[in-house]
Design an enzyme around this catalytic site. Structure first.
Site, PDB file in Angstrom:
ATOM      1  N   ASP A  38      68.336  37.132  -5.004  1.00  0.00           N
ATOM      2  CA  ASP A  38      69.556  37.523  -4.282  1.00  0.00           C
ATOM      3  C   ASP A  38      70.648  38.032  -5.231  1.00  0.00           C
ATOM      4  O   ASP A  38      71.813  38.113  -4.860  1.00  0.00           O
ATOM      5  CB  ASP A  38      70.075  36.360  -3.437  1.00  0.00           C
ATOM      6  N   HIS A 241      63.241  58.669 -24.085  1.00  0.00           N
ATOM      7  CA  HIS A 241      64.002  57.749 -23.224  1.00  0.00           C
ATOM      8  C   HIS A 241      63.809  56.290 -23.651  1.00  0.00           C
ATOM      9  O   HIS A 241      63.710  55.396 -22.815  1.00  0.00           O
ATOM     10  CB  HIS A 241      63.599  57.944 -21.750  1.00  0.00           C
ATOM     11  N   ASP A 258      72.169  57.313 -28.282  1.00  0.00           N
ATOM     12  CA  ASP A 258      72.568  58.199 -27.185  1.00  0.00           C
ATOM     13  C   ASP A 258      73.237  57.294 -26.160  1.00  0.00           C
ATOM     14  O   ASP A 258      72.562  56.523 -25.466  1.00  0.00           O
ATOM     15  CB  ASP A 258      71.320  58.888 -26.613  1.00  0.00           C
ATOM     16  N   ASP A 269      78.477  61.662 -22.535  1.00  0.00           N
ATOM     17  CA  ASP A 269      77.073  61.649 -22.974  1.00  0.00           C
ATOM     18  C   ASP A 269      77.030  62.126 -24.425  1.00  0.00           C
ATOM     19  O   ASP A 269      77.129  63.323 -24.691  1.00  0.00           O
ATOM     20  CB  ASP A 269      76.283  62.591 -22.043  1.00  0.00           C
ATOM     21  N   HIS A 348      62.701  69.198 -25.180  1.00  0.00           N
ATOM     22  CA  HIS A 348      63.637  69.210 -24.045  1.00  0.00           C
ATOM     23  C   HIS A 348      64.506  70.449 -24.137  1.00  0.00           C
ATOM     24  O   HIS A 348      64.352  71.270 -25.047  1.00  0.00           O
ATOM     25  CB  HIS A 348      64.477  67.925 -24.014  1.00  0.00           C
ATOM     26  N   HIS A 352      72.649  70.017 -20.301  1.00  0.00           N
ATOM     27  CA  HIS A 352      72.723  69.903 -18.837  1.00  0.00           C
ATOM     28  C   HIS A 352      74.184  69.813 -18.441  1.00  0.00           C
ATOM     29  O   HIS A 352      75.035  69.427 -19.249  1.00  0.00           O
ATOM     30  CB  HIS A 352      71.963  68.653 -18.367  1.00  0.00           C
ATOM     31  N   HIS A 359      73.326  63.793 -15.533  1.00  0.00           N
ATOM     32  CA  HIS A 359      72.661  65.077 -15.302  1.00  0.00           C
ATOM     33  C   HIS A 359      73.291  65.587 -14.017  1.00  0.00           C
ATOM     34  O   HIS A 359      72.834  65.283 -12.931  1.00  0.00           O
ATOM     35  CB  HIS A 359      71.143  64.905 -15.177  1.00  0.00           C
ATOM     36  N   GLU A 382      72.725  69.582 -26.928  1.00  0.00           N
ATOM     37  CA  GLU A 382      72.015  68.470 -27.557  1.00  0.00           C
ATOM     38  C   GLU A 382      70.660  68.838 -28.136  1.00  0.00           C
ATOM     39  O   GLU A 382      69.635  68.308 -27.721  1.00  0.00           O
ATOM     40  CB  GLU A 382      71.857  67.321 -26.552  1.00  0.00           C
ATOM     41  N   TYR A 386      61.946  65.955 -33.166  1.00  0.00           N
ATOM     42  CA  TYR A 386      61.262  64.665 -33.136  1.00  0.00           C
ATOM     43  C   TYR A 386      59.870  64.858 -33.732  1.00  0.00           C
ATOM     44  O   TYR A 386      59.074  65.636 -33.193  1.00  0.00           O
ATOM     45  CB  TYR A 386      61.152  64.160 -31.687  1.00  0.00           C
ATOM     46  N   ARG A 404      68.775  63.816 -32.884  1.00  0.00           N
ATOM     47  CA  ARG A 404      69.425  64.596 -31.827  1.00  0.00           C
ATOM     48  C   ARG A 404      70.928  64.499 -32.075  1.00  0.00           C
ATOM     49  O   ARG A 404      71.422  63.444 -32.500  1.00  0.00           O
ATOM     50  CB  ARG A 404      69.070  64.053 -30.432  1.00  0.00           C
ATOM     51  N   GLU A 406      74.367  65.402 -29.957  1.00  0.00           N
ATOM     52  CA  GLU A 406      74.774  65.792 -28.602  1.00  0.00           C
ATOM     53  C   GLU A 406      76.277  65.710 -28.425  1.00  0.00           C
ATOM     54  O   GLU A 406      76.887  64.669 -28.670  1.00  0.00           O
ATOM     55  CB  GLU A 406      74.100  64.857 -27.580  1.00  0.00           C
TER      56      GLU A 406
END
Ligand code: GLY
Ligand code: MN
Ligand code: MN
Length: 438
Positions: A38, A241, A258, A269, A348, A352, A359, A382, A386, A404, A406
């Site tokens: 709950d 991710h 990130d 971001d 990638h 965005h 996004h 960004e 890799y 990266r 960004e």
């Protein structure tokens, strides 16, 4: 930091002005989501719903009517002083009229009886078609109910249309009030990244740095992150991710963070990549500088009229060229671009739209053509490289490096403004910050 109710009113008016004559738009709030048993996740309002109301309660329904008696109707959870002891204050229908700009408001339990009548005779019914299964089912139910009364004179809507078409195009262009909030969110996140860099030592755990970020953002009034932070030491950065954030960071590792906070439901971001021990190795430095070159060149290219896809193409060209120079790709530049060979290291896109959703909404193609940037759009830039730890096609010294960089960039009348300049990204600046505090 919150937007004034006038802003929400103006947005509703603008949307109503674009809706066809005799039309009705239905939009649902988010519901509370169960985490386990709950216990619930913290409530986050549906972005479209919040964009038009600023109303932060679950289960509500907004109905905008063009040509009807009441332009703005809200259905909301009822006031219930006994429950409010547990759940906190509820505005109730009265509060929706007094403080959230509704022309009329009702308790949730009146939705199913009122909606069929509100739909009666409209030329067009707009709602987010096939986006929310529960709403699809409810709309179908209201239409069926109305359909049962046709012999009593009821008239079903002549057409259905997707409400996101109009709404998402509006959301893509940020007003000056929105820009102020997004600037602040970006500023808080940038300062949080600086703190994480300062806190990092070889042996730090990824979650320690995550908590530095979230604690600082929270201390500035940004209790929620716009997405789960990625804090990736070493080769974990090659998992795009990665959110486990539970490993120790070794001496010699790069750390990719990130993370960006949310302020009044607006996202930031930011990604920065830095050496855990304060010094980039030669290989790390080479990959880092290449990503930075792409980051800076693409940011420079952000201006009104620039084609969205040309930014991505620019990043592909710069990164592919650099990968050839470093010996990580071999062959002809144009052929490597054409064949997508670079995707092994850069899988990638350049970025965005950024707004209430990380996004964010808004089409990237318009009438079959890539969108051209216009003032008020905020995009991320960004680029990243890799190199998988098990990529035996490259020399061992490169393996497991993930970088990266960004930033959040506003398109202005004269070019662009970087919202995330508060955290360094030049290699020397990062090293100076980490070794001497800046
Ligand atoms: N943080 C999500 C992204 O960079 O797209
Ligand atoms: Mn991003
Ligand atoms: Mn990001």
């Amino acid at each position: 930091m919150k937007l004034d109710q006038q802003v929400y009113r103006k947005r509703r008016e603008k949307l109503l002005a674009q809706m066809p004559e005799r039309s009705l738009l239905v939009l649902a709030a988010s519901n509370l989501k169960t985490r386990n048993n709950d216990a619930e996740f913290p409530f986050r309002q549906a972005s479209n719903f919040y964009y038009l109301t600023g109303f932060n309660e679950p289960e509500a329904l907004l109905v905008l009517s063009k040509g009807g008696e009441h332009a703005v109707t809200l259905f909301c959870p009822p006031r219930d002083p006994a429950m409010e002891v547990w759940t906190g204050y509820r505005a109730g229908p009265e509060g929706c009229v007094e403080r959230f700009g509704a022309d009329q408001a009702f308790n949730l339990d009146e939705i199913d009886s009122r909606l069929p009548k509100m739909m009666d005779g409209v030329a067009q019914l707009l709602y987010p078609i096939a986006r929310d299964a529960a709403l699809d089912t409810r709309v179908k139910g209201w239409l069926e109910t109305l359909g049962k009364s046709v012999r009593a004179g009821a008239v079903l809507p002549q057409s259905l249309a997707d409400s996101d078409r109009l709404l998402h195009e509006m959301r893509l262009f940020k007003s000056s009030e929105e820009i102020v909030i997004m600037q602040r969110a970006a500023q808080i996140s940038a300062a949080a990244h600086v703190r994480a860099m300062l806190a990092c030592r070889p042996g730090s755990y990824e979650y320690e740095l995550e908590s530095v970020i979230t604690a600082y953002c929270g201390s500035q009034g940004a209790r929620f992150q716009a997405y789960t932070p990625i804090v990736a030491g070493g080769a974990n950065a090659c998992i795009l991710h990665y959110i486990e954030n539970d490993q120790a960071i070794a001496d010699g590792d790069l750390v990719l963070i990130d993370a960006g906070c949310e302020l009044d439901n607006y996202a930031s971001d930011i990604t920065r990549t830095f050496p855990a021990n304060g010094h980039f190795s030669d290989e790390q430095a080479a990959i880092y500088d290449l990503c930075l070159k792409a980051n800076e060149a693409c940011i420079e290219a952000v201006k009104p009229g620039a084609c969205w896809n040309s930014l991505h193409e620019l990043s592909v060209r710069i990164l592919t060229e650099g990968l050839i120079e470093l010996g990580l790709l071999s062959g002809d530049l144009d052929e490597l671009i054409e064949s997508g060979a670079y995707k092994r290291f850069y899988m990638h896109r350049i970025g965005h739209w950024l707004g209430m959703d990380v996004h964010d909404v808004g089409d990237y193609r318009v009438n079959g053509e890539w969108r051209k940037l216009e003032p008020g759009i905020i995009t991320t830039i960004e680029p990243g490289i890799y190199i998988a730890p098990d990529d035996h096609s490259v020399e061992e010294r490169w393996r497991g490096i993930g970088v990266r960089i960004e930033d959040d960039v506003l398109v202005t009348d004269s070019g662009h403004q970087v919202l995330t300049g508060g955290v360094p990204k030049a290699r020397a600046e990062i090293e100076a910050l980490m070794n001497n505090g800046g």
